[in-house]
Design a protein around this motif. Sequence first.
Motif, PDB file in Angstrom:
ATOM      1  N   TYR A  26       1.016  -0.905  -0.080  1.00 49.90           N
ATOM      2  CA  TYR A  26      -0.096   0.100  -0.120  1.00 49.90           C
ATOM      3  C   TYR A  26       1.113   1.117   0.153  1.00 49.90           C
ATOM      4  O   TYR A  26       2.035   1.133   0.494  1.00 49.90           O
ATOM      5  CB  TYR A  26      -0.982   0.404   1.124  1.00 49.90           C
ATOM      6  CG  TYR A  26      -2.126  -1.215   1.450  1.00 49.90           C
ATOM      7  CD1 TYR A  26      -2.843  -0.655   0.336  1.00 49.90           C
ATOM      8  CD2 TYR A  26      -1.659  -1.974   2.474  1.00 49.90           C
ATOM      9  CE1 TYR A  26      -3.939  -1.939   0.853  1.00 49.90           C
ATOM     10  CE2 TYR A  26      -2.730  -2.981   2.514  1.00 49.90           C
ATOM     11  CZ  TYR A  26      -3.898  -3.169   1.225  1.00 49.90           C
ATOM     12  OH  TYR A  26      -4.131  -4.051   1.465  1.00 49.90           O
ATOM     13  N   LYS A  59      -5.350   4.105   2.943  1.00 48.04           N
ATOM     14  CA  LYS A  59      -3.783   3.713   1.950  1.00 48.04           C
ATOM     15  C   LYS A  59      -4.234   3.157   0.774  1.00 48.04           C
ATOM     16  O   LYS A  59      -5.837   3.736   0.553  1.00 48.04           O
ATOM     17  CB  LYS A  59      -3.800   2.414   2.652  1.00 48.04           C
ATOM     18  CG  LYS A  59      -5.358   1.701   2.813  1.00 48.04           C
ATOM     19  CD  LYS A  59      -5.444  -0.130   4.070  1.00 48.04           C
ATOM     20  CE  LYS A  59      -6.720  -0.512   3.586  1.00 48.04           C
ATOM     21  NZ  LYS A  59      -6.270  -2.281   4.056  1.00 48.04           N
ATOM     22  N   GLU A  62      -2.963   1.019  -2.694  1.00 47.91           N
ATOM     23  CA  GLU A  62      -3.014  -0.033  -4.203  1.00 47.91           C
ATOM     24  C   GLU A  62      -2.757   1.007  -5.141  1.00 47.91           C
ATOM     25  O   GLU A  62      -3.385   2.125  -5.621  1.00 47.91           O
ATOM     26  CB  GLU A  62      -3.587  -0.994  -4.511  1.00 47.91           C
ATOM     27  CG  GLU A  62      -3.638  -1.661  -2.887  1.00 47.91           C
ATOM     28  CD  GLU A  62      -4.561  -2.976  -3.616  1.00 47.91           C
ATOM     29  OE1 GLU A  62      -3.778  -3.924  -3.583  1.00 47.91           O
ATOM     30  OE2 GLU A  62      -5.274  -3.131  -2.528  1.00 47.91           O
TER      31      GLU A  62
END
Length: 107
Positions: free
Chosen positions: A54, A100, A102
């Motif tokens: 992340y 967070k 991706e």
Amino acid sequence: NIALEIRNNAISASTRDPRFSPIINIELPKLIYSVDILGDVTPATYEELDPQKYGVIVKHHEKRGLLLPRLDGVDTVSEQIEIAARKAGIYDDEDIELFKFEVVRHY
């Protein structure tokens, strides 16, 4: 338009990042280019973070710092948060919110 966004960010990163000198023509053939597409941003706890999976956003009021995942030399959550906070001008004694996301990295 994602093409314009990529172009504008590339120009900004190569000429206006205060941490580095602007890139000059002779350096262009030596550069390796990549584009990171950020996924959804969600609130996170310290325990949920993983600097290899992340990216992190650290927030204190209007100050925000972002750090991508999978960066050389960033091996721990503490390092990731510290660097993101420093980029935002957030001090150690200030409360922070963590987020967070991706990334899909294209070379």
